[in-house]
Scaffold this active site. Structure first.
Site, PDB file in Angstrom:
ATOM      1  N   TRP A 256       0.906  -1.494  -0.376  1.00 19.85           N
ATOM      2  CA  TRP A 256      -0.392  -0.193   0.168  1.00 19.85           C
ATOM      3  C   TRP A 256       0.747   0.998  -0.280  1.00 19.85           C
ATOM      4  O   TRP A 256       0.529   1.910  -0.633  1.00 19.85           O
ATOM      5  CB  TRP A 256      -0.840  -0.209   1.429  1.00 19.85           C
ATOM      6  CG  TRP A 256      -1.693   1.032   1.489  1.00 19.85           C
ATOM      7  CD1 TRP A 256      -3.327   1.583   0.711  1.00 19.85           C
ATOM      8  CD2 TRP A 256      -1.249   2.759   1.753  1.00 19.85           C
ATOM      9  NE1 TRP A 256      -3.298   3.019   0.921  1.00 19.85           N
ATOM     10  CE2 TRP A 256      -2.651   3.295   1.692  1.00 19.85           C
ATOM     11  CE3 TRP A 256      -0.446   2.995   2.688  1.00 19.85           C
ATOM     12  CZ2 TRP A 256      -1.981   4.766   2.258  1.00 19.85           C
ATOM     13  CZ3 TRP A 256      -0.448   4.246   3.347  1.00 19.85           C
ATOM     14  CH2 TRP A 256      -1.059   5.061   3.314  1.00 19.85           C
TER      15      TRP A 256
ATOM     16  N   ASP B 200      -5.967  -3.001  -0.791  1.00 18.78           N
ATOM     17  CA  ASP B 200      -5.858  -3.061   0.752  1.00 18.78           C
ATOM     18  C   ASP B 200      -6.064  -1.477   0.808  1.00 18.78           C
ATOM     19  O   ASP B 200      -6.355  -1.399   2.454  1.00 18.78           O
ATOM     20  CB  ASP B 200      -4.405  -2.774   1.302  1.00 18.78           C
ATOM     21  CG  ASP B 200      -4.380  -4.465   0.619  1.00 18.78           C
ATOM     22  OD1 ASP B 200      -4.985  -5.400   1.237  1.00 18.78           O
ATOM     23  OD2 ASP B 200      -2.896  -5.208   0.218  1.00 18.78           O
ATOM     24  N   ASP B 201      -6.482  -0.590   0.732  1.00 18.52           N
ATOM     25  CA  ASP B 201      -7.217   0.789   0.668  1.00 18.52           C
ATOM     26  C   ASP B 201      -8.620   1.159   1.968  1.00 18.52           C
ATOM     27  O   ASP B 201      -9.553   0.063   0.762  1.00 18.52           O
ATOM     28  CB  ASP B 201      -6.824   1.750   0.167  1.00 18.52           C
ATOM     29  CG  ASP B 201      -7.174   3.278   0.723  1.00 18.52           C
ATOM     30  OD1 ASP B 201      -5.754   3.758   1.004  1.00 18.52           O
ATOM     31  OD2 ASP B 201      -7.946   3.595   0.792  1.00 18.52           O
ATOM     32  N   PHE B 202      -8.286   1.071   2.146  1.00 18.39           N
ATOM     33  CA  PHE B 202      -9.819   1.537   3.250  1.00 18.39           C
ATOM     34  C   PHE B 202     -11.044   1.964   2.684  1.00 18.39           C
ATOM     35  O   PHE B 202     -12.189   1.674   2.210  1.00 18.39           O
ATOM     36  CB  PHE B 202      -9.563   1.738   5.149  1.00 18.39           C
ATOM     37  CG  PHE B 202     -11.104   1.977   5.422  1.00 18.39           C
ATOM     38  CD1 PHE B 202     -11.661   1.085   6.212  1.00 18.39           C
ATOM     39  CD2 PHE B 202     -11.855   2.851   5.261  1.00 18.39           C
ATOM     40  CE1 PHE B 202     -12.988   1.247   6.747  1.00 18.39           C
ATOM     41  CE2 PHE B 202     -13.038   2.805   5.971  1.00 18.39           C
ATOM     42  CZ  PHE B 202     -13.913   1.841   6.740  1.00 18.39           C
TER      43      PHE B 202
END
Length: 212
Positions: free
Chosen positions: A136, A155-157
Site C-alpha cells: 500500500w 487494501d486501502d480502506f
C-alpha cells in the site's frame, strides 16, 4: 487525468460513469518534485493515522530542518532515536524511517531519475524490502509521486468503502474481489481509485450532516 481515462471508465462500467459525472473532473495532481525517499517518509508517517494527525507530526519533524524543503536521508540518520520520538513517531515508525534513509543512501531506493525507468511491480518489489513499507505504501508513491495510471490499491480502506457505497453493497469487498472487478477499469485504475476515494469522502460528509 486524461479525457481518454474518463471515456474508458464510463464506457466499461456505467456505475463508475455515473460516479464520474456526479463528482466532476478528476483533480489528481502527482507531485514529481518529491524524491522517492520523501514520498516513503510521508507515507510511513501517515500509516494508521488520520491525515491531520500525520501532518502535525510531519510538521514538527520538518521544523527541525528549517533551511530545507525536506530533510535528506543523511539528515534523518543524523538524528538519534530519542530525538525523533518527541515529533510523535512511534518506535516502529522511527525504525522504518531510519531504514528508509539508509536504503536511500545504499541505492535500494532508487533516485528520482532511476525510478522512472522501472515498472510498477519492480518498484514495489524493491521498496517493499524497506522496513515497515508494504505494498500500500508503495502504491501511494506510484500514484502521488510518479503519476502511474494503472494502480488500484485494493487494501486501502477508502477505496473499498467508496466501492461499497457506489455499488450499493452492505459490506466492503475483499481485496481479491475488488482486484477482479477492477479488471474492467484497466489501464486507468488510478483514476477509478481516485473517484472511489471521493465517493467515500462524500458518504462520510453525508453521515456528518444533522438529521432534519
Amino acid at each position: 487525468m486524461t479525457p481518454e481515462a474518463l471515456r474508458h471508465l464510463g464506457s466499461a462500467d456505467p456505475v463508475m460513469g455515473r460516479l464520474i459525472r456526479r463528482i466532476g473532473p478528476c483533480t489528481l495532481e502527482p507531485d514529481p518534485g518529491r524524491t522517492p525517499c520523501e514520498s516513503l517518509v510521508r507515507a510511513v508517517a501517515h500509516q494508521q493515522l488520520h491525515g491531520k494527525a500525520a501532518e502535525t507530526i510531519l510538521g514538527r519533524f520538518l521544523a527541525r530542518f528549517p533551511r530545507r524543503r525536506f530533510p535528506r536521508p543523511e539528515d534523518l540518520l543524523g538524528l538519534a532515536d530519542g530525538d525523533m520520538r518527541p515529533f510523535g513517531f512511534s518506535t516502529a515508525k522511527v525504525a522504518a524511517l531510519r531504514d528508509t534513509a539508509a536504503r536511500s543512501l545504499d541505492g535500494t531506493i532508487p533516485s528520482s531519475r532511476a525510478i522512472r525507468s522501472l515498472s510498477d511491480e519492480e518498484i514495489i518489489g524493491r521498496l517493499c524490502a524497506c522496513r515497515g513499507v508494504g505494498r500500500w505504501t508503495v502504491e501511494m508513491l506510484l500514484i502521488f509521486k510518479l503519476g502511474r495510471p494503472d494502480v488500484l490499491p485494493v487494501d486501502d480502506f477508502g477505496v473499498r468503502e467508496g466501492f461499497r457505497v457506489t455499488y450499493g453493497h452492505d459490506v466492503q469487498p475483499r481485496p481479491g474481489e475488488l482486484l477482479a472487478f477492477g479488471e474492467c477499469w484497466r489501464p486507468f485504475r488510478t483514476t477509478a481509485a481516485w473517484y472511489l476515494w471521493r465517493a467515500a469522502d462524500a458518504e462520510k460528509e453525508r453521515l456528518r450532516r444533522p438529521v432534519p
